[in-house]
Design a protein around this motif. Structure first.
Motif, PDB file in Angstrom:
ATOM      1  N   VAL A   6       0.858  -1.180   0.000  1.00 53.56           N
ATOM      2  CA  VAL A   6       0.000   0.000   0.000  1.00 53.56           C
ATOM      3  C   VAL A   6       0.895   1.231   0.000  1.00 53.56           C
ATOM      4  O   VAL A   6       1.827   1.335   0.797  1.00 53.56           O
ATOM      5  CB  VAL A   6      -0.939   0.022   1.223  1.00 53.56           C
ATOM      6  CG1 VAL A   6      -1.736   1.317   1.266  1.00 53.56           C
ATOM      7  CG2 VAL A   6      -1.874  -1.180   1.202  1.00 53.56           C
ATOM      8  N   CYS A  19      -3.266   0.505  -3.755  1.00 56.00           N
ATOM      9  CA  CYS A  19      -2.755  -0.847  -3.583  1.00 56.00           C
ATOM     10  C   CYS A  19      -2.663  -1.498  -4.955  1.00 56.00           C
ATOM     11  O   CYS A  19      -3.682  -1.687  -5.628  1.00 56.00           O
ATOM     12  CB  CYS A  19      -3.679  -1.653  -2.667  1.00 56.00           C
ATOM     13  SG  CYS A  19      -3.133  -3.350  -2.406  1.00 56.00           S
ATOM     14  N   GLN A  24      -8.986  -1.987  -6.854  1.00 55.29           N
ATOM     15  CA  GLN A  24     -10.329  -1.546  -6.497  1.00 55.29           C
ATOM     16  C   GLN A  24     -10.341  -0.707  -5.219  1.00 55.29           C
ATOM     17  O   GLN A  24     -11.339  -0.050  -4.924  1.00 55.29           O
ATOM     18  CB  GLN A  24     -11.266  -2.751  -6.284  1.00 55.29           C
ATOM     19  CG  GLN A  24     -11.437  -3.625  -7.487  1.00 55.29           C
ATOM     20  CD  GLN A  24     -10.391  -4.738  -7.560  1.00 55.29           C
ATOM     21  OE1 GLN A  24      -9.295  -4.639  -7.018  1.00 55.29           O
ATOM     22  NE2 GLN A  24     -10.714  -5.811  -8.262  1.00 55.29           N
ATOM     23  N   LEU A  25      -9.253  -0.744  -4.457  1.00 52.16           N
ATOM     24  CA  LEU A  25      -9.190   0.009  -3.209  1.00 52.16           C
ATOM     25  C   LEU A  25      -9.313   1.500  -3.506  1.00 52.16           C
ATOM     26  O   LEU A  25      -8.548   2.050  -4.288  1.00 52.16           O
ATOM     27  CB  LEU A  25      -7.867  -0.253  -2.474  1.00 52.16           C
ATOM     28  CG  LEU A  25      -7.660   0.552  -1.194  1.00 52.16           C
ATOM     29  CD1 LEU A  25      -8.636   0.099  -0.109  1.00 52.16           C
ATOM     30  CD2 LEU A  25      -6.236   0.431  -0.713  1.00 52.16           C
ATOM     31  N   ALA A  27      -9.574   4.641  -0.986  1.00 53.43           N
ATOM     32  CA  ALA A  27      -9.642   5.080   0.401  1.00 53.43           C
ATOM     33  C   ALA A  27      -8.864   6.374   0.573  1.00 53.43           C
ATOM     34  O   ALA A  27      -7.823   6.576  -0.046  1.00 53.43           O
ATOM     35  CB  ALA A  27      -9.066   4.003   1.321  1.00 53.43           C
ATOM     36  N   VAL A  39      -7.827   1.183   5.661  1.00 56.04           N
ATOM     37  CA  VAL A  39      -7.237   0.358   4.597  1.00 56.04           C
ATOM     38  C   VAL A  39      -7.115  -1.099   5.046  1.00 56.04           C
ATOM     39  O   VAL A  39      -7.484  -2.014   4.315  1.00 56.04           O
ATOM     40  CB  VAL A  39      -5.865   0.926   4.160  1.00 56.04           C
ATOM     41  CG1 VAL A  39      -5.090  -0.074   3.337  1.00 56.04           C
ATOM     42  CG2 VAL A  39      -6.068   2.217   3.381  1.00 56.04           C
ATOM     43  N   ALA A  42     -10.601  -2.675   5.134  1.00 57.96           N
ATOM     44  CA  ALA A  42     -11.139  -2.864   3.787  1.00 57.96           C
ATOM     45  C   ALA A  42     -10.442  -4.005   3.051  1.00 57.96           C
ATOM     46  O   ALA A  42     -11.099  -4.841   2.405  1.00 57.96           O
ATOM     47  CB  ALA A  42     -11.013  -1.565   2.984  1.00 57.96           C
ATOM     48  N   LEU A  43      -9.114  -4.076   3.154  1.00 56.40           N
ATOM     49  CA  LEU A  43      -8.379  -5.136   2.466  1.00 56.40           C
ATOM     50  C   LEU A  43      -8.645  -6.505   3.083  1.00 56.40           C
ATOM     51  O   LEU A  43      -8.779  -7.494   2.355  1.00 56.40           O
ATOM     52  CB  LEU A  43      -6.878  -4.828   2.454  1.00 56.40           C
ATOM     53  CG  LEU A  43      -6.455  -3.671   1.550  1.00 56.40           C
ATOM     54  CD1 LEU A  43      -4.975  -3.358   1.752  1.00 56.40           C
ATOM     55  CD2 LEU A  43      -6.742  -3.986   0.088  1.00 56.40           C
ATOM     56  N   PHE A  46     -12.076  -7.461   1.780  1.00 53.54           N
ATOM     57  CA  PHE A  46     -12.069  -7.729   0.342  1.00 53.54           C
ATOM     58  C   PHE A  46     -11.357  -9.037   0.011  1.00 53.54           C
ATOM     59  O   PHE A  46     -11.817  -9.821  -0.815  1.00 53.54           O
ATOM     60  CB  PHE A  46     -11.415  -6.564  -0.406  1.00 53.54           C
ATOM     61  CG  PHE A  46     -11.450  -6.716  -1.905  1.00 53.54           C
ATOM     62  CD1 PHE A  46     -12.584  -6.368  -2.607  1.00 53.54           C
ATOM     63  CD2 PHE A  46     -10.352  -7.206  -2.593  1.00 53.54           C
ATOM     64  CE1 PHE A  46     -12.626  -6.512  -3.991  1.00 53.54           C
ATOM     65  CE2 PHE A  46     -10.388  -7.349  -3.962  1.00 53.54           C
ATOM     66  CZ  PHE A  46     -11.527  -7.000  -4.670  1.00 53.54           C
TER      67      PHE A  46
END
Length: 67
Positions: A6, A19, A24-25, A27, A39, A42-43, A46
């Motif tokens: 990241v 990333c 698709q990230l 943030a 982050v 979310a990761l 996902f």
């Protein structure tokens, strides 16, 4: 365990995260500590991996000249 990279960048008083492994990230936050938590959450969601290993780096940081 999943490993991702990241990159955080600071522009116009706002931190953004990118990333390469998860394009698709999307943030951002005015606070880097809050963004790092966002982050990771979310990761992990996902990628469905709670043991995620994140390698973090920062892009060039905007500076201001003092008077």
């Amino acid at each position: 365990m999943t490993r991702v990279n990241v990159t955080y960048s600071y522009k116009a008083e706002y931190w953004n995260a990118d990333c390469q492994e998860v394009p698709q990230l999307a943030a951002g936050s005015p606070s880097l500590p809050k963004l790092r938590i966002l982050v990771r959450d979310a990761l992990c969601d996902f990628l469905n991996d709670d043991r995620l290993e994140i390698h973090e780096s920062t892009d060039s940081i905007e500076t201001k000249q003092l008077p």
